[in-house]
Design a protein around this motif. Structure first.
Motif, PDB file in Angstrom:
ATOM      1  N   SER A 164     -14.465 -28.382 -10.119  1.00  0.00           N
ATOM      2  CA  SER A 164     -15.752 -28.085  -9.492  1.00  0.00           C
ATOM      3  C   SER A 164     -16.151 -26.668  -9.860  1.00  0.00           C
ATOM      4  CB  SER A 164     -15.657 -28.234  -7.983  1.00  0.00           C
ATOM      5  OG  SER A 164     -14.922 -27.190  -7.431  1.00  0.00           O
ATOM      6  N   ASP A 208     -18.571 -22.987  -4.199  1.00  0.00           N
ATOM      7  CA  ASP A 208     -17.199 -23.341  -3.882  1.00  0.00           C
ATOM      8  C   ASP A 208     -16.225 -22.513  -4.698  1.00  0.00           C
ATOM      9  OD1 ASP A 208     -17.915 -25.255  -2.114  1.00  0.00           O
ATOM     10  OD2 ASP A 208     -17.988 -26.834  -3.628  1.00  0.00           O
ATOM     11  N   ASP A 209     -15.099 -22.220  -4.106  1.00  0.00           N
ATOM     12  CA  ASP A 209     -14.020 -21.603  -4.878  1.00  0.00           C
ATOM     13  C   ASP A 209     -13.326 -22.698  -5.642  1.00  0.00           C
ATOM     14  OD1 ASP A 209     -12.959 -19.062  -2.513  1.00  0.00           O
ATOM     15  OD2 ASP A 209     -14.485 -19.110  -4.056  1.00  0.00           O
ATOM     16  N   GLY A 210     -13.709 -22.859  -6.886  1.00  0.00           N
ATOM     17  CA  GLY A 210     -13.150 -23.962  -7.648  1.00  0.00           C
ATOM     18  C   GLY A 210     -11.777 -23.648  -8.169  1.00  0.00           C
ATOM     19  N   GLY A 211     -11.420 -24.373  -9.197  1.00  0.00           N
ATOM     20  CA  GLY A 211     -10.133 -24.144  -9.820  1.00  0.00           C
ATOM     21  C   GLY A 211     -10.169 -22.870 -10.639  1.00  0.00           C
ATOM     22  N   PRO A 212      -9.057 -22.578 -11.293  1.00  0.00           N
ATOM     23  CA  PRO A 212      -9.001 -21.335 -12.058  1.00  0.00           C
ATOM     24  C   PRO A 212      -9.909 -21.394 -13.274  1.00  0.00           C
ATOM     25  CG  PRO A 212      -7.056 -22.653 -12.434  1.00  0.00           C
ATOM     26  CD  PRO A 212      -7.824 -23.337 -11.365  1.00  0.00           C
ATOM     27  N   GLN A 213     -10.497 -20.301 -13.597  1.00  0.00           N
ATOM     28  CA  GLN A 213     -11.290 -20.198 -14.806  1.00  0.00           C
ATOM     29  C   GLN A 213     -10.353 -20.129 -16.001  1.00  0.00           C
ATOM     30  OE1 GLN A 213     -14.727 -20.159 -14.734  1.00  0.00           O
ATOM     31  NE2 GLN A 213     -14.391 -20.624 -12.580  1.00  0.00           N
ATOM     32  N   GLU A 250      -8.534 -16.917 -16.238  1.00  0.00           N
ATOM     33  CA  GLU A 250      -7.489 -16.751 -15.229  1.00  0.00           C
ATOM     34  C   GLU A 250      -6.213 -17.456 -15.651  1.00  0.00           C
ATOM     35  OE1 GLU A 250      -9.528 -18.194 -11.832  1.00  0.00           O
ATOM     36  OE2 GLU A 250     -10.197 -16.206 -11.210  1.00  0.00           O
ATOM     37  N   ILE A 307      -2.761 -15.552 -16.384  1.00  0.00           N
ATOM     38  CA  ILE A 307      -1.573 -15.863 -15.600  1.00  0.00           C
ATOM     39  C   ILE A 307      -0.416 -16.198 -16.523  1.00  0.00           C
ATOM     40  CG2 ILE A 307      -0.550 -17.654 -14.174  1.00  0.00           C
ATOM     41  CD1 ILE A 307      -2.778 -17.533 -12.367  1.00  0.00           C
ATOM     42  N   MET A 354      -1.327 -25.250 -10.125  1.00  0.00           N
ATOM     43  CA  MET A 354      -2.668 -25.319 -10.703  1.00  0.00           C
ATOM     44  C   MET A 354      -2.935 -26.710 -11.272  1.00  0.00           C
ATOM     45  SD  MET A 354      -3.542 -21.718 -12.530  1.00  0.00           S
ATOM     46  CE  MET A 354      -2.257 -21.729 -13.739  1.00  0.00           C
ATOM     47  N   THR A 387      -8.935 -30.945  -9.442  1.00  0.00           N
ATOM     48  CA  THR A 387      -9.776 -32.052  -8.997  1.00  0.00           C
ATOM     49  C   THR A 387     -11.018 -32.071  -9.874  1.00  0.00           C
ATOM     50  OG1 THR A 387     -10.650 -30.540  -7.361  1.00  0.00           O
ATOM     51  CG2 THR A 387      -9.078 -32.169  -6.605  1.00  0.00           C
ATOM     52  N   HIS A 409     -14.883 -31.806   0.555  1.00  0.00           N
ATOM     53  CA  HIS A 409     -14.446 -31.998  -0.828  1.00  0.00           C
ATOM     54  C   HIS A 409     -13.405 -30.928  -1.116  1.00  0.00           C
ATOM     55  CE1 HIS A 409     -14.529 -32.947  -5.034  1.00  0.00           C
ATOM     56  NE2 HIS A 409     -14.778 -31.690  -5.328  1.00  0.00           N
ATOM     57  N   TYR A 410     -12.218 -31.360  -1.516  1.00  0.00           N
ATOM     58  CA  TYR A 410     -11.123 -30.407  -1.691  1.00  0.00           C
ATOM     59  C   TYR A 410     -11.394 -29.461  -2.864  1.00  0.00           C
ATOM     60  CZ  TYR A 410      -6.645 -28.610  -3.155  1.00  0.00           C
ATOM     61  OH  TYR A 410      -5.644 -27.778  -3.547  1.00  0.00           O
ATOM     62  N   VAL A 411     -11.211 -28.192  -2.619  1.00  0.00           N
ATOM     63  CA  VAL A 411     -11.288 -27.212  -3.709  1.00  0.00           C
ATOM     64  C   VAL A 411     -10.006 -26.389  -3.700  1.00  0.00           C
ATOM     65  CG1 VAL A 411     -13.762 -26.981  -3.927  1.00  0.00           C
ATOM     66  CG2 VAL A 411     -12.589 -25.724  -2.165  1.00  0.00           C
ATOM     67  N   PRO A 412      -9.484 -26.043  -4.866  1.00  0.00           N
ATOM     68  CA  PRO A 412      -8.236 -25.291  -4.898  1.00  0.00           C
ATOM     69  C   PRO A 412      -8.369 -23.848  -4.437  1.00  0.00           C
ATOM     70  CG  PRO A 412      -8.612 -26.412  -6.984  1.00  0.00           C
ATOM     71  CD  PRO A 412      -9.866 -26.512  -6.205  1.00  0.00           C
ATOM     72  N   GLU A 413      -9.558 -23.324  -4.302  1.00  0.00           N
ATOM     73  CA  GLU A 413      -9.763 -21.952  -3.805  1.00  0.00           C
ATOM     74  C   GLU A 413      -8.947 -20.931  -4.567  1.00  0.00           C
ATOM     75  OE1 GLU A 413     -10.769 -22.430   0.880  1.00  0.00           O
ATOM     76  OE2 GLU A 413      -8.677 -22.606   0.262  1.00  0.00           O
ATOM     77  N   PHE A 414      -9.113 -20.916  -5.876  1.00  0.00           N
ATOM     78  CA  PHE A 414      -8.256 -20.051  -6.671  1.00  0.00           C
ATOM     79  C   PHE A 414      -8.633 -18.580  -6.552  1.00  0.00           C
ATOM     80  CE2 PHE A 414      -4.790 -20.287  -9.391  1.00  0.00           C
ATOM     81  CZ  PHE A 414      -4.845 -19.205 -10.236  1.00  0.00           C
ATOM     82  N   ARG A 415      -9.894 -18.338  -6.118  1.00  0.00           N
ATOM     83  CA  ARG A 415     -10.302 -16.940  -5.951  1.00  0.00           C
ATOM     84  C   ARG A 415      -9.382 -16.214  -4.998  1.00  0.00           C
ATOM     85  NH1 ARG A 415     -12.207 -17.983  -9.246  1.00  0.00           N
ATOM     86  NH2 ARG A 415     -14.271 -18.259 -10.068  1.00  0.00           N
ATOM     87  N   LYS A 416      -8.903 -16.965  -3.992  1.00  0.00           N
ATOM     88  CA  LYS A 416      -8.160 -16.302  -2.928  1.00  0.00           C
ATOM     89  C   LYS A 416      -6.839 -15.745  -3.421  1.00  0.00           C
ATOM     90  CE  LYS A 416     -10.341 -18.372   0.946  1.00  0.00           C
ATOM     91  NZ  LYS A 416     -10.250 -19.056   2.220  1.00  0.00           N
TER      92      LYS A 416
END
Lengths: 217, 299
Positions: free
Chosen positions: A90, A95-100, A103, A107, A210, A215, B147-154
């Motif tokens: 996403s 939304d805080d999506g997955g890693p860019q 990133e 990592i 990760m 998703t 909707h599930y998000v991994p919240e990778f920023r955190k």
């Protein structure tokens, strides 16, 4: 040098021999001759080396080929493909999506550098790039897991697919950690092995996390 | 360990009588005196807390240890001169603080390491991010709009916060203690690395706490916060109280109070930011529909 003043070479004895230095070592010859070989041969040689290392990772025996002839092509290819496959999550700005992409890249490479520094500071005898090479190549099982996860997610994203993904990722995580430990553990002082293995465990755990939480949109 | 070094010197001297030697008589006498003093009442706890029994020898050892110039690799290797069992012992000492024993004197003993603080902080960063993500997932699981998000920023936010706390607060504390030491001669003073070490190892208790914070019960979470705060706070207090005790009473209390408050702020802040509050169970979409329908029928 006093005695040598009396030595003289009679003119009857021919002086003969070879002045040219015999070229016994391989590398100067190869350096000169790889210019003449077709480009295909050069590329295939490197590709075969990378492929051989992939095989070594999938069947980790304590061979020294991975350590001796290190290269970073394999880790680069694995890292880029893993980072690309982790995109497509996403990507909403809210939304805080997955890693860019950046990133994931940071990592993997920064994590590998930190682990290598850690093992060298603890007294390990492995060289910097050899350790980077091993850690990068051992990302291969997790890249395979990512591929499998994406294929499973194409079929559906319910509970069953989650359980399949969980099992696959956990198995590949164990494989990666065991493979890299098999290659790296020998170069550590014996009473600090656990101190060196733990960061490797953490590194592959983060990558597995990760992959598991990916998703699609 | 310390006695063994003197034995080696005696053996070396016996092997090579012509070698130049420096005989230091005083330190060999002090331990015998200490054993006599430790039997006495009253000052026993203070001595163990202050560590005056081996502070002379630790100063000597500290002087001998870090002799490589700071631009060589060997200099930094001296900060990783720990074995597995030592790291595990230090972690154990931070989780089970013995009342009256000073963590620095008992476990660190002038061999501060950077392995523990660095990797405990790294583990804590990822544990908090992963646990927070998991906890939010379970809390919002049944809702149709979720909707599930991994919240990778955190992860980056967690990393910045925890590493800043583990390195900047010890820096400030060390600066403050140095400044007070110049005004009030205190017996106990810590080097910067020892303070970083204490702070790093005291954060270890938050790792299992963060994992247990997945449980979506407010009471459980706050009990965990109190419990871990007490444990790690007590390690910090017992370490730093002897260093400020000789100072002005109010400044000493203010210093120790600030240490505890900052530690509590870290725990509560992480709990509030990374873990959503477990909501009360109410059927949200249903009630407004009933209200609307009753309003329509009434009018």
């Amino acid at each position: 040098f006093a005695g040598l003043a009396d030595v003289s070479i009679s003119e009857d004895i021919p002086v003969e021999g070879e002045i040219t230095v015999p070229v016994g070592s391989h590398s100067p010859d190869e350096d000169y001759s790889t210019l003449d070989e077709p480009v295909r041969d050069t590329i295939m040689r490197d590709l075969k080396a990378v492929g051989k290392k992939f095989v070594h990772v999938m069947y980790p025996k304590k061979s020294s080929a991975l350590l001796r002839d290190w290269d970073l092509w394999g880790p680069l290819v694995l890292c880029v493909s893993l980072a690309l496959m982790l995109q497509g999550g996403s990507a909403d700005s809210k939304d805080d999506g997955g890693p860019q992409f950046a990133e994931v890249f940071v990592i993997i490479w920064f994590g590998a550098v930190v682990i290598t520094l850690n093992s060298k500071l603890l007294g390990g005898t492995i060289s910097f790039f050899q350790s980077l090479c091993v850690l990068g190549y051992c990302v291969l099982p997790l890249t395979v897991a990512m591929l499998v996860c994406r294929l499973v997610l194409l079929a559906g994203s319910g509970t069953v697919s989650f359980i399949i993904r969980l099992i696959v990722v956990m198995a590949m995580f164990a494989w990666s950690t065991l493979a890299s430990t098999a290659f790296l553990a020998d170069s550590q002082p014996p009473n600090r092995k656990a101190l060196v293995v733990y960061p490797i465990f953490l590194f592959y755990f983060v990558i597995s996390w990760m992959i598991l939480t990916f998703t699609p949109q | 360990l310390l006695f063994a070094e003197f034995d080696d010197a005696a053996n070396l001297l016996a092997a090579n009588p012509d070698a130049t030697t420096i005989s230091i008589d005083e330190p060999t006498e002090i331990p015998k005196n200490q054993h006599g003093r430790l039997q006495g009442p009253g000052r026993e706890e203070d001595d163990e807390l202050l560590g005056t029994d081996d502070s002379d020898k630790t100063e000597l050892l500290a002087g001998q240890k870090k002799s490589a110039p700071f631009w060589t690799f060997e200099y930094y290797q001296t900060f990783f001169d720990v074995d597995t069992y030592q790291v595990l012992d230090r972690i154990k000492g931070s989780v089970f603080p013995v009342p009256g024993k000073n963590f620095v004197r008992l476990y660190i003993r002038s061999n501060p390491d950077l392995y523990g603080p660095f990797w405990i902080c790294a583990t804590l960063v990822f544990t908090i991010a992963v646990s927070g993500n998991l906890s939010n997932f379970f809390i919002h699981l049944g809702k149709p709009t979720y909707h599930y998000v991994p919240e990778f920023r955190k992860v980056s936010i967690a990393a910045t916060t925890i590493y800043a706390y583990a390195w900047l607060v010890p820096l400030a504390l060390w600066g403050f203690l140095m400044w007070r030491n110049s005004k009030v001669m205190s017996i106990v003073s810590y080097s910067f690395l020892e303070i970083v070490c204490v702070y790093g190892y005291s954060l270890f208790i938050y790792i299992p706490t963060a994992i247990l914070w997945i449980i979506p019960e407010k009471v459980v979470r706050w009990v965990l916060v109190m419990f871990s705060l007490c444990l790690s706070g007590s390690v910090l207090v017992m370490t730093f109280w002897p260093a400020v005790r000789d100072d002005n009473r109010r400044i000493a209390l203010a210093t120790v109070g600030t240490i505890v408050v900052l530690h509590a702020l870290l725990a509560v802040g992480c709990l509030a930011y990374f873990f959503d509050a477990p909501e009360l169970d109410f059927p949200a979409p249903v009630i407004p529909a009933h209200n609307v329908s009753t309003v329509i029928t009434k009018s």
